[in-house]
Design an enzyme around this catalytic site. Structure first.
Site: not given
Lengths: 88, 402
Positions: B305, B326, B390, B294, B331, B162
Site C-alpha cells: 500500500e 484498524k 482478498f 487499508h 479489521h 475486505c
C-alpha cells in the site's frame, strides 16, 4: 519413528512442489522447490494433521517462528522435535 | 452528472455505539481490541479481536425481530437508524421509489450459520429454526433496512471481502451521480467473530496474537473486528434544496482488479485504483490531505500500500497524512471501509486526523507520515479511503470538504 517423520514431511513438501519425493533433497529450500507462501501454509496444515501437532508459524514474521523453514532438512528437524515434545 | 452529498452517518463498532462516541475514541487513540469473549474460545489459537461490547440485542429488538436478525443485520439497523435520523429524511411519499439501500458484507449471517451447523452436526439435532435461510443470507441486512425505512428503489448487497463496503458506497455514489436514485442508504456490516469464523482465519496464519500495528516494522498481522457503518448518500441539489446539513461530498470512486493472486496484494492494482479515484474526482494528488489506509497490519499489505501511494503521489507522498484506524477497531472485513469513512468525515469536518495507534518501530518500506499514536490537527480539503480485498479487488473513494 524418525525415518517415518522424515519420509512423511518430504512427501508433504513434494506434494506442494508437484514433485516426486525422490526429487526432493534435504538441502533445498522451499522456494528452490517452488513452494510459495500459500503452499507453505498448506504444507504446515498437512504436517499438523499428519502428526497431530501444532506448528507455531505466523506468515507475517516467519523469522521469529520456532519453525525453521530455511531448508527441507530444517523443516524435518523441527517436525521431529515437535513430535518428540508431544510424546515426551 | 449529479453531485452527491453525505447527509447522515451512523455506526456501532468496537470503539463506540454512535458516530460521536467513535470519533471521540479515534481522537483519543483508544484501542477497542481485546480478549475475545465467544463460545469455545479456548479451542482457538487466536483469541484477540475487536468485539462490540456493552451491546444488548434485547434492548434494541423484540423476540420476533431477533428470530430474523443475525448480528450483522442488527448492527446494520442500529447504524442505519442513527444515519437516517441525522439526515432528517423520511421516505413516506414519492421519495421512497427514488431511494434505495446498497450495503457491503463479506460473511453475511455467519453467526447464524455457525450456530446452526453446530446444532445439526455437533449436537446431532435434526431440526433448525424455520427462518435460518432469511436470517443468514447476505442481503438480509439490506432488505431489512429497506423494509424498516420504506426504501423502494435500487437495493442490493455487495460482497467483495475486505473491500465490500467501499464497493457498496461506490455503487451508491454512481447510482445517485447517474440519476438512478435520489438517496441511497449505504455502507457495510460484518460479524464474523464466532468460533468457525475465527477458526477459518487462523488457518491463513496472518492473524496477530497481540495487536494490530499497521506500518510498524514489528507488525505481525491483522486483528479482526465487527460492527457496521451506514451513511445517507443524497443528491446534492436535493440536500441543498431542503437545507440539509452536509457532512461531506463524495467526488470520486474507482475500482480495479489485480487479476493476479487470490491473497497477495498487487502494487499496480492498488495504484491504479488510487489514481483512478483522483481522476474520477478531477483532482490531483497535491490536493489530497489525508488517506485512510487499508493498513491491515500484515507484512504484505502495508508495504504494498505504501509503495502504491508513493507511486501515485510522487513527492506529495511525503506530505500527505495516511493512517490506519484498524489499529483501534480491528479489521471489520466487509464493514471496514464504512467505519473507516468516519475517520474521513472527521478529517474533513473537524480537521482532526485519526492516528495509527500501536506504532512502535519505523519501517523503511512504510516511510510515510502514518500519524503515529496521536491524533493530529490538520485542515484538509480532500481525502481518500482505500480498500484492497482478498481476490485482488480494489475500491478507492474520494471525498471533499462540504
Amino acid at each position: 519413528m524418525s525415518e517415518n517423520v522424515k519420509d512423511r514431511v518430504i512427501q508433504i513438501i513434494a506434494e506442494q512442489a508437484v514433485l516426486e519425493p525422490a526429487d526432493v533433497s534435504m538441502d533445498q529450500s522451499l522456494s528452490d522447490l517452488g513452494v510459495d507462501s500459500m503452499g507453505l501454509v498448506e504444507a504446515i496444515f498437512a504436517i499438523e494433521e499428519s502428526f497431530d501437532i501444532t506448528v507455531p508459524f505466523n506468515a507475517n514474521e516467519p523469522e521469529k517462528s520456532d519453525f525453521d523453514i530455511s531448508s527441507v532438512a530444517s523443516v524435518v528437524a523441527a517436525v521431529e522435535q515437535f513430535v518428540a515434545e508431544k510424546s515426551a | 452528472m449529479r453531485r452527491v452529498a453525505i447527509t447522515g452517518a451512523g455506526t456501532i463498532n468496537p470503539l463506540g455505539h454512535s458516530v460521536q462516541a467513535t470519533q471521540q475514541a479515534m481522537r483519543d487513540g483508544v484501542c477497542g481490541i481485546g480478549e475475545l469473549d465467544i463460545r469455545d474460545v479456548e479451542r482457538l489459537s487466536i483469541r484477540l479481536g475487536g468485539q462490540v461490547k456493552g451491546y444488548d440485542p434485547d434492548s434494541r429488538f423484540n423476540r420476533q425481530q431477533l428470530a430474523l436478525f443475525d448480528r450483522f443485520t442488527q448492527f446494520t439497523l442500529v447504524a442505519a437508524e442513527e444515519a437516517i435520523a441525522q439526515s432528517g429524511l423520511d421516505f413516506d411519499g414519492g421519495l421512497a421509489a427514488e431511494s434505495g439501500v446498497v450495503l457491503g458484507t463479506s460473511g453475511g449471517g455467519l453467526n447464524t450459520q455457525d450456530e446452526n451447523y453446530r446444532a445439526v452436526y455437533e449436537e446431532g439435532k435434526n431440526r433448525v429454526h424455520p427462518f435460518i435461510v432469511p436470517k443468514l443470507m447476505n442481503n438480509a441486512a439490506a432488505s431489512h433496512v429497506s423494509m424498516r425505512f420504506n426504501l423502494k428503489g435500487p437495493s442490493f448487497t455487495v460482497a467483495t471481502a475486505c473491500a465490500s463496503s467501499n464497493h457498496a458506497m461506490g455503487q451508491a455514489f454512481w447510482l445517485i451521480r447517474g440519476g438512478a436514485a435520489k438517496v441511497i442508504v449505504t455502507g457495510g456490516s460484518e460479524s464474523m467473530l464466532c468460533f468457525g469464523g475465527v477458526k477459518a482465519w487462523e488457518g491463513l496464519r496472518v492473524m496477530s496474537k497481540d495487536a494490530c500495528r499497521p506500518f510498524s516494522a514489528n507488525r505481525n498481522g491483522m486483528v479482526q473486528g465487527e460492527g457496521a457503518g451506514v451513511f445517507v448518500f443524497e443528491d446534492y441539489d436535493h440536500a441543498k434544496a431542503r437545507s440539509a446539513n452536509i457532512l461531506a461530498e463524495v467526488v470520486g470512486f474507482s475500482m480495479t482488479s489485480d487479476a493476479a493472486d487470490i491473497v497477495m496484494p498487487s502494487q499496480d492494482g492498488a495504484a491504479r485504483a488510487i489514481s483512478g479515484a483522483l481522476k474520477d474526482a478531477g483532482i490531483n494528488a497535491e490536493q489530497v490531505g489525508y488517506i485512510n489506509a487499508h493498513g491491515t497490519g500484515t507484512a504484505a499489505n502495508d508495504k504494498t500500500e505504501c509503495a502504491a501511494v508513493s507511486n501515485v503521489f510522487g513527492h506529495h507522498a511525503n506530505e500527505v497524512l495516511i493512517s490506519s484506524t484498524k489499529s483501534m477497531h480491528g479489521h471489520l472485513i466487509g464493514g471496514t471501509g464504512a467505519v473507516e469513512l468516519l475517520a474521513c468525515l472527521m478529517a474533513l469536518k473537524d480537521g482532526v486526523i485519526a492516528p495509527t495507534i500501536g506504532y512502535q518501530e519505523p519501517d523503511p518500506e512504510c516511510a510515510l507520515d502514518v500519524v503515529p499514536n496521536e491524533a493530529r490537527e490538520a485542515s484538509v480539503a480532500y481525502v481518500l479511503s482505500n480498500a484492497f480485498a482478498f481476490g485482488g479487488l480494489n475500491a478507492v473513494l474520494a471525498l471533499k470538504k462540504a
